[in-house]
Design a protein around this motif. Sequence first.
Motif, short mmCIF file in Angstrom:
data_model
loop_
_atom_site.label_atom_id
_atom_site.label_comp_id
_atom_site.label_asym_id
_atom_site.label_seq_id
_atom_site.Cartn_x
_atom_site.Cartn_y
_atom_site.Cartn_z
N VAL A 166 -30.32 -25.87 -50.63
CA VAL A 166 -30.57 -25.71 -52.07
C VAL A 166 -32.06 -25.51 -52.31
CG1 VAL A 166 -30.51 -26.86 -54.32
CG2 VAL A 166 -28.57 -27.07 -52.75
N SER A 167 -32.39 -24.55 -53.19
CA SER A 167 -33.79 -24.34 -53.57
C SER A 167 -33.83 -23.89 -55.03
CB SER A 167 -34.46 -23.30 -52.67
OG SER A 167 -33.84 -22.04 -52.83
N PHE A 168 -35.04 -23.80 -55.57
CA PHE A 168 -35.22 -23.48 -56.99
C PHE A 168 -36.27 -22.38 -57.14
CE2 PHE A 168 -33.66 -27.78 -56.67
CZ PHE A 168 -32.64 -27.82 -57.60
N GLN A 169 -35.97 -21.40 -57.97
CA GLN A 169 -36.80 -20.20 -58.12
C GLN A 169 -37.43 -20.10 -59.50
OE1 GLN A 169 -33.03 -17.66 -57.86
NE2 GLN A 169 -34.26 -16.47 -59.31
N SER A 170 -38.23 -19.05 -59.68
CA SER A 170 -38.73 -18.60 -60.98
C SER A 170 -39.68 -19.58 -61.66
CB SER A 170 -37.56 -18.29 -61.94
OG SER A 170 -36.64 -17.40 -61.35
N ARG A 171 -40.45 -20.34 -60.88
CA ARG A 171 -41.37 -21.28 -61.52
C ARG A 171 -42.52 -20.52 -62.18
NH1 ARG A 171 -42.70 -21.37 -56.14
NH2 ARG A 171 -44.93 -21.43 -55.59
N VAL A 172 -43.06 -21.11 -63.24
CA VAL A 172 -44.15 -20.51 -64.00
C VAL A 172 -45.22 -21.57 -64.23
CG1 VAL A 172 -44.80 -19.40 -66.17
CG2 VAL A 172 -42.57 -18.92 -65.15
N GLY A 173 -46.48 -21.20 -64.11
CA GLY A 173 -47.57 -22.13 -64.38
C GLY A 173 -47.91 -22.99 -63.18
N ARG A 174 -48.77 -23.96 -63.41
CA ARG A 174 -49.32 -24.77 -62.32
C ARG A 174 -48.66 -26.13 -62.16
NH1 ARG A 174 -55.85 -23.67 -63.14
NH2 ARG A 174 -55.76 -21.38 -62.85
N GLU A 175 -47.90 -26.57 -63.15
CA GLU A 175 -47.30 -27.90 -63.03
C GLU A 175 -46.17 -27.89 -62.01
OE1 GLU A 175 -44.90 -29.58 -66.18
OE2 GLU A 175 -44.83 -27.63 -67.18
N GLU A 176 -45.77 -29.06 -61.57
CA GLU A 176 -44.72 -29.17 -60.57
C GLU A 176 -43.36 -28.88 -61.18
OE1 GLU A 176 -42.77 -32.62 -57.71
OE2 GLU A 176 -44.89 -32.69 -58.18
N TRP A 177 -42.61 -28.02 -60.51
CA TRP A 177 -41.23 -27.72 -60.89
C TRP A 177 -40.30 -28.32 -59.83
CZ3 TRP A 177 -39.43 -22.96 -63.98
CH2 TRP A 177 -40.26 -22.76 -65.08
N LEU A 178 -39.01 -28.17 -60.07
CA LEU A 178 -38.04 -28.68 -59.10
C LEU A 178 -38.30 -28.07 -57.72
CD1 LEU A 178 -34.70 -28.61 -61.14
CD2 LEU A 178 -36.10 -30.59 -60.57
N LYS A 179 -38.23 -28.92 -56.70
CA LYS A 179 -38.44 -28.47 -55.33
C LYS A 179 -37.18 -28.72 -54.52
CE LYS A 179 -43.44 -29.29 -55.16
NZ LYS A 179 -44.52 -30.07 -54.52
N PRO A 180 -37.05 -28.01 -53.38
CA PRO A 180 -38.00 -27.07 -52.79
C PRO A 180 -37.98 -25.72 -53.50
CG PRO A 180 -36.05 -27.19 -51.45
CD PRO A 180 -35.88 -28.23 -52.51
N TYR A 181 -39.12 -25.01 -53.46
CA TYR A 181 -39.21 -23.71 -54.08
C TYR A 181 -38.55 -22.66 -53.19
CZ TYR A 181 -42.83 -26.02 -56.89
OH TYR A 181 -43.52 -26.87 -57.71
N THR A 182 -37.86 -21.71 -53.79
CA THR A 182 -37.14 -20.69 -53.03
C THR A 182 -38.07 -19.86 -52.16
OG1 THR A 182 -35.32 -20.55 -54.62
CG2 THR A 182 -35.71 -18.62 -53.25
N ASP A 183 -39.19 -19.38 -52.74
CA ASP A 183 -40.07 -18.50 -51.97
C ASP A 183 -40.66 -19.23 -50.76
OD1 ASP A 183 -41.65 -20.16 -53.52
OD2 ASP A 183 -42.79 -18.55 -54.46
N ALA A 184 -41.10 -20.47 -50.96
CA ALA A 184 -41.67 -21.23 -49.85
C ALA A 184 -40.59 -21.57 -48.81
CB ALA A 184 -42.32 -22.50 -50.37
N THR A 185 -39.37 -21.85 -49.27
CA THR A 185 -38.27 -22.18 -48.35
C THR A 185 -37.95 -21.01 -47.43
OG1 THR A 185 -37.31 -23.76 -49.91
CG2 THR A 185 -35.85 -22.87 -48.22
N LEU A 186 -37.93 -19.81 -47.99
CA LEU A 186 -37.63 -18.63 -47.18
C LEU A 186 -38.69 -18.38 -46.12
CD1 LEU A 186 -36.25 -16.34 -50.00
CD2 LEU A 186 -34.97 -17.10 -47.99
N VAL A 187 -39.95 -18.56 -46.48
CA VAL A 187 -41.03 -18.40 -45.51
C VAL A 187 -40.91 -19.45 -44.41
CG1 VAL A 187 -43.53 -18.56 -45.16
CG2 VAL A 187 -42.60 -17.29 -47.12
#
Length: 358
Positions: free
Chosen positions: A251-272
Motif C-alpha cells: 500500500v502507498s499514497f500518491q499525489s501529495r502537495v506542499g511540504r507538510e507530511e502526508w500519508l506514507k509511504p509515498y508512491t513515488d518513493a516506494t517505486l524507486v
Amino acid sequence: MFGTRQYHAAPPAAQTGHGGVAVVLVNLGTPAAPTTPAVRRYLAQFLSDPRVVEQPRWLWWPVLHGVILRLRPVRSAHAYASVWMPQGSPLLVLSEALARALDRRLQRDTGGRVRVRLGMTYGEPALPRVVRGLVDEGFRRLLFVPLYPQYSATSTGAALDALADTVKSLRWPPELRTVGDYHAQPAHIEALARSVERHWASHGRGERLLLSFHGIPQRCVESGDPYAAQCRATAALLATRLGLDDAALIVSFQSRVGREEWLKPYTDATLVELARSGVRSVQVLCPGFAVDCLETLEEIAVENRERFLRAGGERYEYIAALNDSDDQVGALAALIHPHLQGWPVPGTASGETPHVAA
C-alpha cells in the motif's frame, strides 16, 4: 437594508412530485479544457474549499493567489493535455459513461422508477444545477452516492457540504439519503479482484502488486479522518481475496502537495525503493479512484512508470480503474438497492415499503 434570500422553487407541474427516486453520483470535478485559464478557474474553486485545505484563510489566501494559481495551472494544463480524450476530460467522460450504464441497470431493476444523474463538487456538471434540475423534474427523493470508496473529509465531506449548501437554496428540499463509503463492500472488493485477475490472465503476474491510494495530509488522520484506516482495510480484503501476502501486495499514497507530511509511504518513493532493491516487475492498481483521471493516467501510468524504470525496474504496468465495467456497475447497484428500501410510495400507508429494487 437587509436582503431577502431567494429560494429555488420547482415549476408548478413538478411541485406534486412523481414518486421516483434519483440517484446522484458525485465525483470531484475537472477543468473544462486543458488550458491554463480553465485549469486556473478549476484550481481556484477546488483549492478555496476549506475541506480541501484546512488552513486559516488569512494564511492560505496569499499562498493560493500569490503563488499556486500563478505557477501550477501552466504545469497542470500540460499534464491534462497529455491525457485529454476527444470527448473531453477523462474523469468527466468516464464518469458520464458509468452514470449512463448504472442508469440503464437501475431502470431495468426497478421498472423505470429510479434514474441516475452525475454531478461534480467542482466544475461542471455542477452539483447545485443537477440537484435543482432533478427537483424541477419532480423528484422528491434523492440518494446521494459520492464515488469515493474510502471516506475522507477532503472528498466525501466536501461533496456533502456542497449538497447541504444546495439544499439550503431550495424552497422545498427533497428527501435525502447519502452513502458515506463502500470501502469494504463485498461486491466492490470482488470487482477489484476480478480486474486484477483479468490483467494477470492477459499479462502474467508481476513481482509486486502496488495499491496506490490518493494521499491526504497526515494531520487530517490525526484529527479523526478515517481515510487511512479504510484504505488499509480495502487492501487487506483485496489481499485475502487474491491470496497475496504482505510482501506481494503493498500500500502507498500518491499525489501529495506542499511540504507538510502526508500519508506514507509515498508512491513515488516506494517505486524507486522497490526498483533499487531488485524488484524488476510491478503492477499498480488505484482502488480509491472509481474512474481513470489525471492522477491515474498521467501521474501513475506515465510519470511513475518512468520513475520506476529509471531506478532500475524493467516491467511496469498500470491496471485500469473499474470505470463503467459490468463489475463496477453491478457493485454500485448492489450498494444502492438497500438504500432504496423503506421509502413509502405516495398514496400508500405510512411505512409500507415500495418495490423499487429487484
